[in-house]
Enzyme design. Structure first.
Site, short mmCIF file in Angstrom:
data_model
loop_
_atom_site.label_atom_id
_atom_site.label_comp_id
_atom_site.label_asym_id
_atom_site.label_seq_id
_atom_site.Cartn_x
_atom_site.Cartn_y
_atom_site.Cartn_z
CG HIS A 153 -2.10 -0.86 1.14
ND1 HIS A 153 -2.95 -0.84 0.06
CD2 HIS A 153 -2.58 -1.79 2.00
CE1 HIS A 153 -3.92 -1.73 0.27
NE2 HIS A 153 -3.71 -2.32 1.43
CB CYS A 164 -2.22 3.61 -4.18
SG CYS A 164 -3.28 2.20 -4.56
#
Length: 385
Positions: free
Chosen positions: A195, A251
């Site tokens: 992440h 991301c």
């Protein structure tokens, strides 16, 4: 009009059509990338289409949907967008290879790599595929670029030794290990699959007002690792003659190394990304290059591949597939090939195919970004890790 590959052979021309403005071009069968003279869009040529067909063939064997996660300030989960699973394929990772530390007598041109895959096991925001990403990146480094196994440090949650879990402290210590003792001629690689988030920038270092971060397995307790820290740890110490590559499949990862130049493929120029605060984000003479899965305000994607049971980051899969199949590719060629393959998958005509529509839904894969500590000619410099 610009073509990535020279049209080396003549023959019956192939017709390609720009998806944006519908302008038609006649090109040779070995043309890989065409840039539309009207709207500047990238058009896949026949050679790229063939490579894209190979990638879509692998993707079409899968059954899983693409998802992502989006987080707010403090790591609060806002929207479920990447797949969740507590299971991970870890069969081909070593648990504890004998990693060198410091300047342990390796000859320079030493090659050293840090590979981090974070699955966030048993969490609502857990990820599939990050360990698979690490395994495939390790294989690429060893088989394609000659990295020694004992010079590759792996941080994943399946490790027996707690020192090699992808915690904040272990990642921080391993980033220091990556550059420690490096000298001119050395090649370093930092790979992260997990992440990525962003948070407000209070130092006037970011043009968009946000710091980019990566998320260790314990980020909810210990916090994230900010781009400022990554830059100061592995970018600023790089001496002349040392090359660092970062590949970040997460991301909000566009400028996660805070490098001073961002490549604009549409205009073939490097844009200045120096901080408004005038803080020094440069190296100590070396070269740092980063390939990121998406822009700072965008979300990365996962997909399943090969057997239909393994997940992998979309950027990781496409990048490795191209590098393995296109010898001596340049940075510009790699970026264009990746963009062309992604455009094929994102194209509405591709999504009309039932297997791809089921796989990707209505969402698109974002284009990867290239940033660097120095400007360089992307169409003549070969991609070498």
């Amino acid at each position: 009009m610009r073509s990535y590959e020279l049209m080396m052979e003549t023959g019956i021309p192939n017709v390609v059509i720009c998806n944006r403005c519908n302008k038609r071009y006649s090109v040779a069968k070995y043309a890989a990338i065409i840039r539309c003279t009207e709207c500047k869009a990238i058009i896949p040529g026949p050679a790229s289409m063939e490579l894209g067909n190979q990638i879509r063939h692998a993707l079409s064997k899968t059954k899983s949907n693409l998802h992502q996660y989006s987080f707010g300030n403090g790591g609060k989960l806002l929207k479920s967008t990447r797949p969740s699973s507590s299971s991970t394929n870890v069969s081909s990772l070593d648990t504890k290879p004998p990693y060198p530390t410091g300047n342990s007598g390796e000859a320079h041109g030493m090659k050293r790599a840090l590979l981090c895959g974070v699955t966030y096991q048993n969490k609502k925001y857990s990820l599939k595929g990050t360990v698979n990403d690490v395994r495939r990146m390790k294989n690429l480094l060893m088989q394609r670029f000659g990295y020694r196994r004992d010079c590759i440090r792996i941080l994943t949650e399946d490790q027996v030794d707690s020192d090699f879990m992808p915690t904040k402290k272990n990642i921080q210590d391993s980033l220091k290990w990556l550059v420690e003792g490096s000298e001119s001629g050395d090649s370093l690689v930092f790979y992260f699959s997990g992440h990525g988030l962003r948070q407000p920038d209070f130092n006037d270092d970011e043009k968009d007002g946000f710091d980019e971060t990566i998320c260790p397995v314990d980020f909810m307790q210990e916090g994230m690792i900010l781009d400022n820290e990554i830059n100061s740890t592995i970018v600023r110490p790089l001496k002349k003659g040392i090359t660092l590559h970062a590949i970040v499949d997460a991301c909000h990862s566009g400028t996660v190394l805070d490098l001073e130049y961002i490549y604009d493929p549409h205009n073939d120029i490097w844009n200045d990304n120096k901080p408004p605060s005038k803080a020094d984000k440069s190296t100590s003479g070396g070269l740092a290059i980063c390939l990121s899965a998406c822009g700072d305000d965008q979300m990365a994607s996962d997909t399943s591949a090969f057997t239909g049971k393994e997940m992998t980051g979309a950027m990781t899969f496409i990048l490795i597939h191209i590098v393995e199949n296109v010898p001596e590719i340049t940075y510009g060629g790699l970026l264009n090939q990746m963009h062309a393959c992604i455009e094929q998958v994102n194209n509405k005509r591709c999504l009309s195919v039932p297997c791809l529509r089921k796989l990707f839904g209505r969402r698109k894969i974002e284009n990867p970004m290239l940033s660097s500590s120095q400007e360089f000619p992307v169409y003549s410099k070969k991609f070498l890790l």
